[in-house]
Design a protein around this motif. Structure first.
Motif, PDB file in Angstrom:
ATOM      1  N   GLU A 131      12.771  -5.158   7.264  1.00 53.54           N
ATOM      2  CA  GLU A 131      13.046  -5.757   5.697  1.00 53.54           C
ATOM      3  C   GLU A 131      11.813  -5.925   4.770  1.00 53.54           C
ATOM      4  OE1 GLU A 131      15.872  -6.702   8.748  1.00 53.54           O
ATOM      5  OE2 GLU A 131      13.794  -7.231   8.522  1.00 53.54           O
ATOM      6  N   VAL A 132      10.711  -5.759   5.307  1.00 49.30           N
ATOM      7  CA  VAL A 132       9.160  -6.211   4.718  1.00 49.30           C
ATOM      8  C   VAL A 132       8.382  -4.941   4.856  1.00 49.30           C
ATOM      9  CG1 VAL A 132       7.525  -7.610   4.224  1.00 49.30           C
ATOM     10  CG2 VAL A 132       9.789  -8.538   5.036  1.00 49.30           C
ATOM     11  N   THR A 133       7.839  -4.599   3.426  1.00 49.27           N
ATOM     12  CA  THR A 133       6.538  -3.678   3.311  1.00 49.27           C
ATOM     13  C   THR A 133       5.709  -4.404   2.628  1.00 49.27           C
ATOM     14  OG1 THR A 133       8.119  -1.722   3.662  1.00 49.27           O
ATOM     15  CG2 THR A 133       5.639  -1.648   2.512  1.00 49.27           C
ATOM     16  N   TRP A 134       4.189  -4.286   2.912  1.00 49.97           N
ATOM     17  CA  TRP A 134       3.148  -4.942   2.197  1.00 49.97           C
ATOM     18  C   TRP A 134       2.196  -3.778   1.813  1.00 49.97           C
ATOM     19  CZ3 TRP A 134       3.837  -9.515   0.310  1.00 49.97           C
ATOM     20  CH2 TRP A 134       4.439 -10.566   1.212  1.00 49.97           C
ATOM     21  N   ARG A 135       1.500  -3.787   0.537  1.00 49.06           N
ATOM     22  CA  ARG A 135       0.950  -2.628   0.278  1.00 49.06           C
ATOM     23  C   ARG A 135      -0.534  -3.172  -0.425  1.00 49.06           C
ATOM     24  NH1 ARG A 135       6.031  -1.851  -1.900  1.00 49.06           N
ATOM     25  NH2 ARG A 135       6.871   0.139  -0.893  1.00 49.06           N
ATOM     26  N   VAL A 136      -1.584  -2.500  -0.015  1.00 49.95           N
ATOM     27  CA  VAL A 136      -3.034  -2.635  -0.653  1.00 49.95           C
ATOM     28  C   VAL A 136      -3.324  -1.556  -1.513  1.00 49.95           C
ATOM     29  CG1 VAL A 136      -3.553  -4.991   0.315  1.00 49.95           C
ATOM     30  CG2 VAL A 136      -4.370  -2.600   1.402  1.00 49.95           C
ATOM     31  N   GLY A 137      -4.203  -1.483  -2.422  1.00 52.00           N
ATOM     32  CA  GLY A 137      -4.749  -0.079  -2.778  1.00 52.00           C
ATOM     33  C   GLY A 137      -6.001  -0.253  -3.581  1.00 52.00           C
ATOM     34  N   TYR A 138      -6.532   0.914  -3.774  1.00 48.00           N
ATOM     35  CA  TYR A 138      -7.822   0.948  -4.545  1.00 48.00           C
ATOM     36  C   TYR A 138      -7.962   2.142  -5.155  1.00 48.00           C
ATOM     37  CZ  TYR A 138     -12.858   1.708  -5.877  1.00 48.00           C
ATOM     38  OH  TYR A 138     -14.090   2.187  -6.633  1.00 48.00           O
ATOM     39  N   VAL A 156      -8.187  -2.661  -8.075  1.00 48.13           N
ATOM     40  CA  VAL A 156      -7.714  -3.041  -6.694  1.00 48.13           C
ATOM     41  C   VAL A 156      -6.437  -3.707  -7.053  1.00 48.13           C
ATOM     42  CG1 VAL A 156      -9.961  -3.839  -5.710  1.00 48.13           C
ATOM     43  CG2 VAL A 156      -8.818  -5.437  -7.347  1.00 48.13           C
ATOM     44  N   THR A 157      -5.375  -3.418  -5.740  1.00 46.18           N
ATOM     45  CA  THR A 157      -4.012  -3.614  -5.920  1.00 46.18           C
ATOM     46  C   THR A 157      -3.537  -4.296  -5.031  1.00 46.18           C
ATOM     47  OG1 THR A 157      -3.306  -1.617  -5.202  1.00 46.18           O
ATOM     48  CG2 THR A 157      -3.776  -1.766  -7.714  1.00 46.18           C
ATOM     49  N   PHE A 158      -2.143  -4.866  -4.994  1.00 51.25           N
ATOM     50  CA  PHE A 158      -1.426  -5.696  -4.044  1.00 51.25           C
ATOM     51  C   PHE A 158      -0.100  -5.668  -4.195  1.00 51.25           C
ATOM     52  CE2 PHE A 158       0.478  -9.587  -2.298  1.00 51.25           C
ATOM     53  CZ  PHE A 158       0.480  -9.286  -0.948  1.00 51.25           C
ATOM     54  N   GLY A 159       0.726  -5.567  -3.253  1.00 50.45           N
ATOM     55  CA  GLY A 159       2.274  -5.281  -3.698  1.00 50.45           C
ATOM     56  C   GLY A 159       3.126  -5.452  -2.308  1.00 50.45           C
ATOM     57  N   GLY A 160       4.455  -5.456  -2.403  1.00 47.07           N
ATOM     58  CA  GLY A 160       5.176  -5.439  -1.305  1.00 47.07           C
ATOM     59  C   GLY A 160       6.562  -5.246  -1.699  1.00 47.07           C
ATOM     60  N   TYR A 183      -8.853   9.058  -8.463  1.00 46.83           N
ATOM     61  CA  TYR A 183      -8.827   8.952  -6.988  1.00 46.83           C
ATOM     62  C   TYR A 183      -8.168   7.817  -6.629  1.00 46.83           C
ATOM     63  CZ  TYR A 183     -11.966  13.015  -7.314  1.00 46.83           C
ATOM     64  OH  TYR A 183     -12.574  14.145  -7.799  1.00 46.83           O
ATOM     65  N   SER A 184      -7.187   7.757  -5.608  1.00 48.99           N
ATOM     66  CA  SER A 184      -6.597   6.239  -5.135  1.00 48.99           C
ATOM     67  C   SER A 184      -6.411   6.458  -3.812  1.00 48.99           C
ATOM     68  CB  SER A 184      -5.223   6.303  -5.891  1.00 48.99           C
ATOM     69  OG  SER A 184      -4.409   7.322  -5.882  1.00 48.99           O
ATOM     70  N   LEU A 185      -6.419   5.198  -2.896  1.00 48.96           N
ATOM     71  CA  LEU A 185      -6.221   5.310  -1.586  1.00 48.96           C
ATOM     72  C   LEU A 185      -5.217   3.947  -1.484  1.00 48.96           C
ATOM     73  CD1 LEU A 185      -6.795   5.937   1.398  1.00 48.96           C
ATOM     74  CD2 LEU A 185      -8.767   4.694   1.138  1.00 48.96           C
ATOM     75  N   GLY A 186      -4.086   4.144  -0.574  1.00 52.69           N
ATOM     76  CA  GLY A 186      -3.426   3.001  -0.248  1.00 52.69           C
ATOM     77  C   GLY A 186      -3.318   2.694   1.216  1.00 52.69           C
ATOM     78  N   VAL A 187      -3.056   1.466   1.380  1.00 56.19           N
ATOM     79  CA  VAL A 187      -2.374   1.334   3.035  1.00 56.19           C
ATOM     80  C   VAL A 187      -1.333   0.407   3.080  1.00 56.19           C
ATOM     81  CG1 VAL A 187      -2.945   0.084   4.921  1.00 56.19           C
ATOM     82  CG2 VAL A 187      -4.773   1.249   3.728  1.00 56.19           C
TER      83      VAL A 187
END
Length: 487
Positions: free
Chosen positions: A368-375, A421-425, A357-361
């Protein structure tokens, strides 16, 4: 106890050790799978990876994804995976004779960081053919890792050096209705290549005993050295729906099971042919891997101009992976296959089906910019509890009446539930070019591991090895980058 039963146990546990190591938890997903199909997906813990379609990497999860692109789109990326798996425990060595087992030595040791780092590449291409039809091509890695224990690790004859490379090449076509609903299908060509090694530990604590029995030290004697590869073909099907305003995407996809048969050449200093009595030298062996079928659901909704949320659920049918069996086609007597080798029951894995199971925001501060976090929470495939068949094998070589407790989880497959736990862009350079970056940390709980192996030395005498310990650390860092271009 007979030398025949010892020989069968020896070959089974040897091959299980190295093939099992190939599927170790360094794969970073349940069982021995890889999740790392894209950098943009990494940033949101791969939530709704089969639905969003922010670049051509959607083709790794859903062949209907090529319908999202009005022009040719190309994506190429790489993820650096740095796992750290540590284990510790006590190893007991027994001499096995008709009189029963006798404890010869007991050693405590640690194995630190025995899963090797690796670069996991991927590349994708999507192309519209007309207003309804589109073509896609995905090239990525679904399974693979390298594990390497120190040469003096007390159980290198159970788990030593292993390497697996797999490449999945999947051409696909998709059909789109009214820019809202699309379906797609792909053919999956899987290539798997394995190099597997197992040997007696360096500076073996029982070398004095080996000199008495074998006439020389056993340190570094090659137990198994195998190389092999194979191709297999499967298929995937997927569907994708998006709302008229494009703010909501729902994707469903299914990937068929695969059954590659690894054709290996086996060498050994210690394992002997049942037909010639000589050590294996380029002995042919076939090992079939029952890789699971997978169902995935992804839901994405952009609920605000600056915010979007993604949810993913992936079902992996690990119940199909019940056991490892090897066939040695040249092991024949009077034209009939030698029963001990055709098939040779290597090990009952008894994996269990599980969910991820995964959840991202996602946050869009500007065009020009997209930020992402996830679990994400990933169910492990290895079962808890004890392997009663392995316990019975220890009883068969003299550990009576109760035998030795042996876990389903092994040193080479220290599988456990994982959390991510994740982070990206993403930075959009212009209307054609964008760059993705992603970072993830994942970890799993420490788990107990108990293993037993029996090896023949000379007629009537064998070596029993029992490891009683567990994992002391299971974690990994992942960092990825990718380039997306449309034209």
């Amino acid at each position: 106890m007979t030398i025949k039963s010892l020989r069968k146990a020896a070959l089974a546990t040897a091959i299980c050790a190295v093939t099992g190591g190939t599927f170790s938890s360094g794969a970073l997903a349940a069982g021995f799978a890889l999740q790392e199909s894209s950098t943009s997906g990494l940033g949101r813990a791969f939530a709704a990876e089969n639905a969003i379609g922010d670049n051509a990497a959607i083709l790794a999860r859903n062949p209907a994804g090529s319908a999202l692109f009005n022009e040719m789109a190309f994506s190429v990326g790489v993820t650096y995976v740095n796992p750290e798996i540590d284990a510790a425990g006590t190893t007991d060595y027994y001499s096995l004779t008709a009189a029963g087992p006798n404890l010869e030595a007991s050693v405590f040791d640690r194995a630190d960081d025995y899963a090797s780092s690796a670069f996991v590449p991927n590349a994708y291409f999507a192309m519209p053919l007309d207003d309804c039809w589109s073509f896609g091509l995905a090239m990525n890695t679904d399974y693979g890792l390298e594990t390497d224990f120190d040469s003096d690790w007390p159980v290198t004859h159970i788990a030593d050096q292993t390497e697996l490379l797999s490449v999945n090449i999947a051409p696909s076509v998709a059909f789109d209705w009214n820019n809202q609903f699309s379906v797609g299908v792909s053919v999956n060509f899987l290539y798997a290549d394995a190099t597997l090694k197992s040997k007696v530990p360096n500076n073996f604590v029982l070398d004095p005993l080996a000199e008495q029995i074998l006439g020389g030290p056993a340190s570094n004697a090659k137990l198994l050295d195998a190389e092999g590869d194979d191709w297999d073909v499967g298929w995937s099907i997927g569907a994708l729906w998006r709302s008229v305003d494009g703010r909501t995407h729902i994707g469903v996809s299914y990937q068929s099971e695969l059954d590659p048969e690894i054709d290996a050449d086996v060498d050994s200093d210690l394992l002997r042919s049942a037909t010639t009595g000589l050590p294996f030298n380029n002995e042919r062996a076939n090992l079939t891997l029952d890789l699971p079928d997978i169902f995935e659901l992804g839901i994405y909704h952009r609920f605000h101009d600056e915010w979007g949320v993604a949810f993913g659920a992936m079902w992996t049918d690990w119940d199909d992976f019940e056991r490892l069996e090897a066939f040695f086609p040249d092991q024949r007597v009077n034209g009939n296959p030698v029963p001990d080798y055709n098939p040779l029951k290597i090990k009952e894995e008894n994996f269990k089906t599980g969910w991820r199971y995964s959840l991202g925001v996602e946050y869009y501060p500007c065009d020009e910019v997209t930020w992402r976090v996830g679990y994400a929470y990933d169910n492990g495939a290895a079962r808890d509890g004890f392997n009663n068949d392995a316990l019975a094998e220890s009883q068969a070589v003299g550990f009576l009446p109760d035998g030795l407790p042996v876990t389903w989880r092994t040193l080479s497959i220290p599988d456990a539930d994982r959390q991510w736990v994740t982070f990206g862009g993403t930075y959009k350079v212009n209307n054609q070019l964008s760059i993705d970056g992603g970072l993830a940390y994942l970890w799993g709980d420490d788990e107990p591991i108990q293993e037993f192996q029996a090896l023949p030395l000379v007629p009537g005498v064998g070596l029993g090895t029992y490891f009683d310990g567990g994992t002391t650390n299971l974690e990994a860092w992942l960092i990825g980058a990718s380039l997306n271009y449309s034209f």
